[in-house]
Write an enzyme that holds these catalytic residues in place. Sequence first.
Site, PDB file in Angstrom:
ATOM      1  N   ASP A  34       0.812  -1.214   0.000  1.00 41.94           N
ATOM      2  CA  ASP A  34       0.000   0.000   0.000  1.00 41.94           C
ATOM      3  C   ASP A  34       0.848   1.268   0.000  1.00 41.94           C
ATOM      4  O   ASP A  34       0.358   2.349   0.313  1.00 41.94           O
ATOM      5  CB  ASP A  34      -0.936   0.008   1.212  1.00 41.94           C
ATOM      6  CG  ASP A  34      -0.177  -0.057   2.537  1.00 41.94           C
ATOM      7  OD1 ASP A  34       1.066  -0.210   2.514  1.00 41.94           O
ATOM      8  OD2 ASP A  34      -0.827   0.034   3.597  1.00 41.94           O
ATOM      9  N   HIS A  60       9.006  -3.812  -3.794  1.00 42.90           N
ATOM     10  CA  HIS A  60       8.339  -4.197  -2.544  1.00 42.90           C
ATOM     11  C   HIS A  60       9.340  -4.752  -1.537  1.00 42.90           C
ATOM     12  O   HIS A  60      10.329  -5.392  -1.902  1.00 42.90           O
ATOM     13  CB  HIS A  60       7.280  -5.259  -2.843  1.00 42.90           C
ATOM     14  CG  HIS A  60       6.382  -5.583  -1.699  1.00 42.90           C
ATOM     15  ND1 HIS A  60       5.496  -4.675  -1.157  1.00 42.90           N
ATOM     16  CD2 HIS A  60       6.236  -6.725  -0.976  1.00 42.90           C
ATOM     17  CE1 HIS A  60       4.836  -5.245  -0.158  1.00 42.90           C
ATOM     18  NE2 HIS A  60       5.270  -6.480  -0.029  1.00 42.90           N
ATOM     19  N   CYS A 110       5.154  -0.363   2.525  1.00 41.37           N
ATOM     20  CA  CYS A 110       5.718  -1.698   2.746  1.00 41.37           C
ATOM     21  C   CYS A 110       7.064  -1.663   3.464  1.00 41.37           C
ATOM     22  O   CYS A 110       7.339  -2.526   4.313  1.00 41.37           O
ATOM     23  CB  CYS A 110       5.816  -2.486   1.444  1.00 41.37           C
ATOM     24  SG  CYS A 110       6.943  -1.813   0.215  1.00 41.37           S
TER      25      CYS A 110
END
Length: 226
Positions: A94, A203, A97
């Site tokens: 979102d 990520h 991370c």
Amino acid sequence: MRNGTQSAGESSSSTSLSSQQDTDDDKMIAVALSEEYAKLDGAVARRLSNLAPIPHIPRINSYIPNLSFASLDHQRLLQRLNVYGLFEVKVSGDGNCQFRALSDQLYKSPEYHKHVRKDIVKQLKDNRSLYESYVPMKYKKYYKKMSKSGEWGDHVTLQAAADKFMAKICLLTSFRDTCFIEIIPQYQAPKRELWLSFWSEVHYNSLYEIRDAPVQQKPRRKHWLF
């Protein structure tokens, strides 16, 4: 009407005090968890003891890979996790991370990410001379941008986190030529290690040895998975 106005004001004040108390309670719990779980550091490091880390260079995010390159990188990261017997605690994709993954390493829960972000931004703000040279924009604009929920963390915030939490932050990455990166506190010896997997420029997740992996709660939001 006057009594009604007073009652509404008192109710608002009470709600505000209650919210502040909840925040303070969360921080106290987080600190206690951090101290307890710091004793568990070291298992992942033993798994990767044969890897030579490369020096870390703080930098802001400037390149996001396209889907094709990101897919190849993700497969490479999964292979490395399998080779070294490591487990990812997956956190929500979102925009928070990096902070969620750090929160999981510090407090065994990604839900303290707001506190982690706040601490890191304060570190950036209070120690401008340590980080300004790595930021190719107005420095105040940078740390204000980084204070917003959903703003992606970068390699400058990782350095600030290492300095703030007195931690060596270790990244198992998906980079083709760089498997392992260490971020060391600049002016003090690290007191603990934090381990993250890094699907490069896409990520972060929290990293554990498989036997030490915590039981995962279902994430509140969609996390990065293929």
